[in-house]
Design a protein around this motif. Structure first.
Motif, short mmCIF file in Angstrom:
data_model
loop_
_atom_site.label_atom_id
_atom_site.label_comp_id
_atom_site.label_asym_id
_atom_site.label_seq_id
_atom_site.Cartn_x
_atom_site.Cartn_y
_atom_site.Cartn_z
N THR A 201 0.85 -1.19 0.00
CA THR A 201 0.00 0.00 0.00
C THR A 201 0.89 1.24 0.00
O THR A 201 2.01 1.23 0.52
CB THR A 201 -0.94 0.02 1.22
N ALA A 202 0.38 2.31 -0.60
CA ALA A 202 1.11 3.57 -0.61
C ALA A 202 1.37 4.02 0.82
O ALA A 202 0.47 4.05 1.65
CB ALA A 202 0.31 4.63 -1.36
N GLY A 203 2.61 4.35 1.11
CA GLY A 203 2.98 4.68 2.48
C GLY A 203 3.51 3.49 3.24
O GLY A 203 3.86 3.61 4.42
N ALA A 204 3.60 2.33 2.58
CA ALA A 204 4.22 1.14 3.15
C ALA A 204 4.97 0.43 2.02
O ALA A 204 4.73 -0.72 1.72
CB ALA A 204 3.17 0.22 3.77
N SER A 222 3.49 5.64 6.31
CA SER A 222 2.30 6.46 6.57
C SER A 222 1.00 5.72 6.28
O SER A 222 -0.08 6.26 6.52
CB SER A 222 2.35 7.74 5.73
N SER A 223 1.05 4.51 5.79
CA SER A 223 -0.16 3.76 5.44
C SER A 223 -0.97 3.42 6.69
O SER A 223 -0.41 3.18 7.76
CB SER A 223 0.22 2.48 4.70
N ILE A 224 -2.29 3.36 6.52
CA ILE A 224 -3.13 2.87 7.62
C ILE A 224 -2.94 1.38 7.83
O ILE A 224 -3.32 0.84 8.87
CB ILE A 224 -4.63 3.15 7.35
N VAL A 225 -2.36 0.70 6.86
CA VAL A 225 -2.24 -0.76 6.92
C VAL A 225 -1.00 -1.10 7.74
O VAL A 225 0.08 -1.39 7.21
CB VAL A 225 -2.17 -1.36 5.50
N THR A 226 -1.16 -1.07 9.05
CA THR A 226 -0.01 -1.22 9.95
C THR A 226 0.65 -2.58 9.81
O THR A 226 1.85 -2.71 10.07
CB THR A 226 -0.44 -1.01 11.41
N LEU A 228 1.43 -4.03 7.19
CA LEU A 228 2.36 -4.00 6.07
C LEU A 228 3.47 -2.96 6.27
O LEU A 228 4.33 -2.82 5.41
CB LEU A 228 1.63 -3.68 4.75
N SER A 229 3.43 -2.26 7.38
CA SER A 229 4.26 -1.06 7.52
C SER A 229 5.62 -1.33 8.14
O SER A 229 5.95 -0.84 9.23
CB SER A 229 3.50 0.00 8.32
N ALA A 230 6.47 -2.09 7.45
CA ALA A 230 7.84 -2.30 7.90
C ALA A 230 8.68 -1.08 7.53
O ALA A 230 8.51 -0.51 6.45
CB ALA A 230 8.42 -3.55 7.25
N PRO A 231 9.60 -0.65 8.41
CA PRO A 231 10.43 0.52 8.10
C PRO A 231 11.47 0.24 7.02
O PRO A 231 12.05 1.17 6.46
CB PRO A 231 11.08 0.85 9.44
N SER A 232 11.72 -1.03 6.73
CA SER A 232 12.58 -1.42 5.61
C SER A 232 12.43 -2.93 5.43
O SER A 232 11.97 -3.63 6.34
CB SER A 232 14.05 -1.08 5.87
N VAL A 233 12.79 -3.42 4.25
CA VAL A 233 12.91 -4.86 4.08
C VAL A 233 14.32 -5.25 4.48
O VAL A 233 15.16 -4.41 4.80
CB VAL A 233 12.61 -5.27 2.62
N SER A 234 14.61 -6.54 4.49
CA SER A 234 15.96 -6.99 4.80
C SER A 234 16.69 -7.38 3.52
O SER A 234 16.06 -7.57 2.47
CB SER A 234 15.91 -8.20 5.75
N ARG A 235 17.98 -7.52 3.60
CA ARG A 235 18.74 -8.00 2.45
C ARG A 235 18.24 -9.38 2.02
O ARG A 235 18.16 -9.68 0.82
CB ARG A 235 20.23 -8.04 2.78
N ASP A 253 -4.31 3.21 0.03
CA ASP A 253 -5.04 2.69 1.19
C ASP A 253 -6.53 2.55 0.88
O ASP A 253 -7.17 1.57 1.27
CB ASP A 253 -4.87 3.64 2.39
N ARG A 254 -7.08 3.55 0.21
CA ARG A 254 -8.52 3.54 -0.10
C ARG A 254 -8.91 2.28 -0.86
O ARG A 254 -9.93 1.65 -0.57
CB ARG A 254 -8.88 4.78 -0.92
N GLU A 255 -8.08 1.87 -1.82
CA GLU A 255 -8.39 0.69 -2.62
C GLU A 255 -8.19 -0.58 -1.82
O GLU A 255 -8.86 -1.59 -2.07
CB GLU A 255 -7.55 0.69 -3.89
N ALA A 256 -7.26 -0.57 -0.86
CA ALA A 256 -7.09 -1.73 0.02
C ALA A 256 -8.33 -1.94 0.88
O ALA A 256 -8.79 -3.07 1.08
CB ALA A 256 -5.85 -1.55 0.90
#
Length: 319
Positions: A201-204, A222-226, A228-235, A253-256
């Motif tokens: 989602t946008a913001g995640a 910034s996504s409401i979808v907490t 999915l909201s990782a601050p980064s992926v890993s290697r 988010d709206r479409e999610a």
């Protein structure tokens, strides 16, 4: 890279501890999308999401000394719930670090399972607290940066390959990337012709931004979808996505949220927006692939309240 032997070993490890969730055709979603749709219903998993698989695999890999000392996890919701519940079932003491923005229901469920909850101002500060807790002797059960956890999540793909052998395209939600890494590894081995698509989602957008930059990097969340909201992926998860995933799509988010409502109406299942985002992504995949697409959806979780869905529906004018 995680191999099929790792995933098969994880499947043997978690058998009897997690649910072998249904893989079912969805006439309602097939009509909605204009292509045959099969849904892997991980929202029926223990604790309401796929996260129970990776958490269980990791917990069962611990030494006796590690089990006695206890474990720690960082979570926006589902990973913490899964670890708390499965740790209690296996008699392991658990601490879960969660941002204050995590759904109140998720925090309550973690506490109800007997885990100790530590709240922080955000997900970035939650991850920053972990080294101190590890110094106290706790073993980290990372939500995605762990080959054992990824292999556990990969059992979703193993089951999907066994139960739906005619799919052309499988769509998987991405937070930190553990689920898509495992699912893509399993499908590449068992169904090498299947394309795997990610959705954020946008913001995640941790994975899509990492792929654009050529490696993991911190992202603004910034996504409401907490969930999915990782601050980064890993290697580790980045490498799997870069090698095995067709593309990562990003939806608003709206479409999610609209997708969650469509899942309820057309598939008769109650999903969180982290799964709802699969439907707008599936429309994009259907347009790109054209006729002949046979779509698989990994319906990752259903941990959302009626009140939350109602509030988002009103906010986005989806009444």
């Amino acid at each position: 890279m995680i191999g099929i032997s790792d995933i098969e070993a994880a499947a043997r490890t978690v058998a009897g501890h997690v649910v072998r969730t249904p893989t079912v055709p969805s006439p309602g979603l097939s009509e909605l999308l204009g292509a045959p749709v099969t849904a892997k219903l991980e929202l029926l998993q223990r604790t309401g999401s796929f996260k129970a698989r990776g958490a269980t695999a990791k917990l069962l890999s611990l030494t006796e000394a590690e089990r006695a000392a206890g474990v720690v996890a960082v979570s926006g919701g589902n990973h913490g719930i899964a670890l708390a519940v499965m740790a209690a079932a296996l008699d392991v003491k658990a601490t879960v670090v969660m941002p204050r923005t995590a759904p109140a229901r998720s925090i309550r469920l973690v506490e109800a399972a007997g885990a100790s909850v530590r709240l922080t101002d955000g997900m970035d500060t939650a991850f920053e607290l972990v080294p101190r807790l590890r110094d106290e002797g706790l073993t980290l059960v990372h939500p995605f940066d762990d080959p054992v956890v990824i292999a556990g999540q990969g059992t979703v793909g193993l089951e999907l390959a066994e139960d739906a052998d005619d799919l052309t395209d499988v769509i998987v939600s991405i937070g930190g990337g553990g689920l898509i890494a495992g699912v893509a590894a399993a499908l590449r081995a068992r169904r090498p012709g299947v394309r795997v698509w990610g959705v954020e989602t946008a913001g995640a957008q941790a994975m899509s931004e990492a792929l654009a930059a050529g490696g993991p990097l911190p992202v603004a969340v910034s996504s409401i979808v907490t969930t999915l909201s990782a601050p980064s992926v890993s290697r580790l998860t980045y490498d799997h996505a870069a090698a095995l995933v067709e593309e990562v799509l990003v939806v608003p988010d709206r479409e999610a949220v609209r997708g969650s409502l469509e899942f309820a109406e057309h598939a008769k299942v109650w999903t969180e927006p982290a799964a709802g985002c699969l439907l707008p992504a599936a429309r994009q995949v259907r347009e790109r692939v054209g006729d002949g697409a046979r779509i698989g959806l990994v319906v990752c979780g259903g941990n959302v309240t009626h009140q939350e869905i109602s509030e988002w529906t009103a906010r986005f004018g989806l009444d």
